[in-house]
Design an enzyme around this catalytic site. Sequence first.
Site, short mmCIF file in Angstrom:
data_model
loop_
_atom_site.label_atom_id
_atom_site.label_comp_id
_atom_site.label_asym_id
_atom_site.label_seq_id
_atom_site.Cartn_x
_atom_site.Cartn_y
_atom_site.Cartn_z
N PRO A 1 0.79 -1.23 0.00
CA PRO A 1 0.00 0.00 0.00
C PRO A 1 0.83 1.29 0.00
CG PRO A 1 -0.17 -1.15 2.11
CD PRO A 1 0.51 -2.08 1.16
N ASN A 2 0.31 2.23 -0.74
CA ASN A 2 0.84 3.61 -0.85
C ASN A 2 2.10 3.70 -1.71
OD1 ASN A 2 -1.17 4.87 0.88
ND2 ASN A 2 -0.21 3.71 2.52
N ARG B 1 4.91 10.84 -2.64
CA ARG B 1 4.62 10.61 -1.22
C ARG B 1 5.88 10.85 -0.37
NH1 ARG B 1 4.81 4.59 1.26
NH2 ARG B 1 3.92 5.08 3.27
N TYR C 1 11.09 8.92 1.06
CA TYR C 1 11.10 7.85 0.06
C TYR C 1 11.75 8.24 -1.28
CZ TYR C 1 7.89 5.74 3.38
OH TYR C 1 7.33 5.22 4.52
N ASN D 1 8.13 -5.51 -0.74
CA ASN D 1 8.04 -4.35 0.16
C ASN D 1 6.56 -4.25 0.53
OD1 ASN D 1 7.85 -1.98 1.50
ND2 ASN D 1 8.98 -0.75 -0.01
N ALA E 1 3.12 -0.69 4.94
CA ALA E 1 2.70 -0.75 6.35
C ALA E 1 2.23 -2.14 6.77
CB ALA E 1 1.59 0.27 6.59
N HIS F 1 4.22 -4.42 9.23
CA HIS F 1 4.16 -4.31 10.69
C HIS F 1 2.85 -4.87 11.27
CE1 HIS F 1 7.34 -1.65 9.49
NE2 HIS F 1 6.50 -0.81 8.92
N ASP G 1 1.81 -15.61 6.57
CA ASP G 1 1.31 -16.97 6.31
C ASP G 1 1.41 -17.31 4.82
OD1 ASP G 1 0.76 -17.38 8.98
OD2 ASP G 1 -1.42 -17.19 8.79
N GLU H 1 12.99 -9.22 1.79
CA GLU H 1 12.14 -8.11 2.25
C GLU H 1 12.90 -6.81 2.00
OE1 GLU H 1 11.25 -8.56 6.40
OE2 GLU H 1 10.49 -6.50 6.59
N HIS I 1 12.83 -2.52 2.17
CA HIS I 1 12.23 -1.23 2.59
C HIS I 1 13.09 -0.10 2.07
CE1 HIS I 1 9.42 -3.30 5.11
NE2 HIS I 1 10.42 -4.03 5.56
N ILE I 2 12.44 0.89 1.51
CA ILE I 2 13.17 2.04 0.96
C ILE I 2 13.83 2.83 2.08
CG2 ILE I 2 12.85 4.20 -0.33
CD1 ILE I 2 10.36 2.71 -1.64
N SER I 3 13.07 3.07 3.13
CA SER I 3 13.60 3.84 4.27
C SER I 3 14.24 2.89 5.28
CB SER I 3 12.47 4.63 4.94
OG SER I 3 11.52 3.74 5.52
N ARG J 1 13.16 4.93 12.42
CA ARG J 1 11.87 5.63 12.43
C ARG J 1 11.05 5.25 13.67
NH1 ARG J 1 9.23 5.11 6.70
NH2 ARG J 1 7.96 6.77 7.58
N ARG K 1 7.45 0.74 13.55
CA ARG K 1 8.02 0.23 12.29
C ARG K 1 9.20 -0.72 12.54
NH1 ARG K 1 5.57 3.63 8.35
NH2 ARG K 1 5.13 5.65 9.28
C1 DQA Z 1 8.26 1.12 3.87
C2 DQA Z 1 8.34 1.37 5.38
C3 DQA Z 1 6.98 1.14 6.03
O1 DQA Z 1 7.06 1.36 7.44
C4 DQA Z 1 5.96 2.09 5.44
O2 DQA Z 1 4.69 1.85 6.01
C5 DQA Z 1 5.92 2.06 3.96
C6 DQA Z 1 7.16 1.94 3.22
C7 DQA Z 1 9.59 1.47 3.16
O3 DQA Z 1 9.73 1.10 2.01
O4 DQA Z 1 10.45 2.14 3.75
O5 DQA Z 1 4.86 2.18 3.36
O6 DQA Z 1 8.02 -0.26 3.66
#
Ligand code: DQA
Length: 146
Positions: free
Chosen positions: A11-12, A19, A24, A75, A78, A81, A88, A99, A101-103, A108, A112
């Site tokens: 998501p997002n 964003r 990001y 990725n 959210a 978490h 599963d 896995e 994550h960009i950040s 943070r 997270r």
């Molecule tokens: C994220 C980190 C997550 O905590 C956040 O909710 C995201 C992006 C990242 O790529 O850093 O949507 O997965």
Amino acid sequence: MAARIQIINGPNLNLLGKRQPDIYGHETLDDVAADCTALAADLGLDLQFYQSNHEGGIIDCIHAARDTCAGIVINPGAYTHTSVAILDALNTFEGFVIECHISNVHKRERFRHHSYVSLRADGVIAGFGTEGYQLALRRLATLVTG
Ligand code: DQA
């Protein structure tokens, strides 16, 4: 035959580039897909790219990767978490899971710092910006060629 890799974004992440660019960056998800597709060709990988804002869509994509893909880069946004259901689903997948994550989620908010997906992931990348997807692909190339 080239090993098939599925990249999954949660998501997002469709809003990447617009964003919170301070967190990001300015690259869009299309930019990431183009960079990854070019790298995958160099690495001899067959790449599929998917994004969904819906938990069920992500789970369906993981199920579709069973028996067809050698590895997944995920990725989960959210859902990282919160989602036992995505964990599963990943546990039904027999290939490699990275896995990404960009950040740097560990720098943070405290919520997270925990990831359900890390319980399944063979490797975790965080804080390398969108370059992290390419690092994940390079690692999968190593893993799938044994
Ligand atoms: C994220 C980190 C997550 O905590 C956040 O909710 C995201 C992006 C990242 O790529 O850093 O949507 O997965």
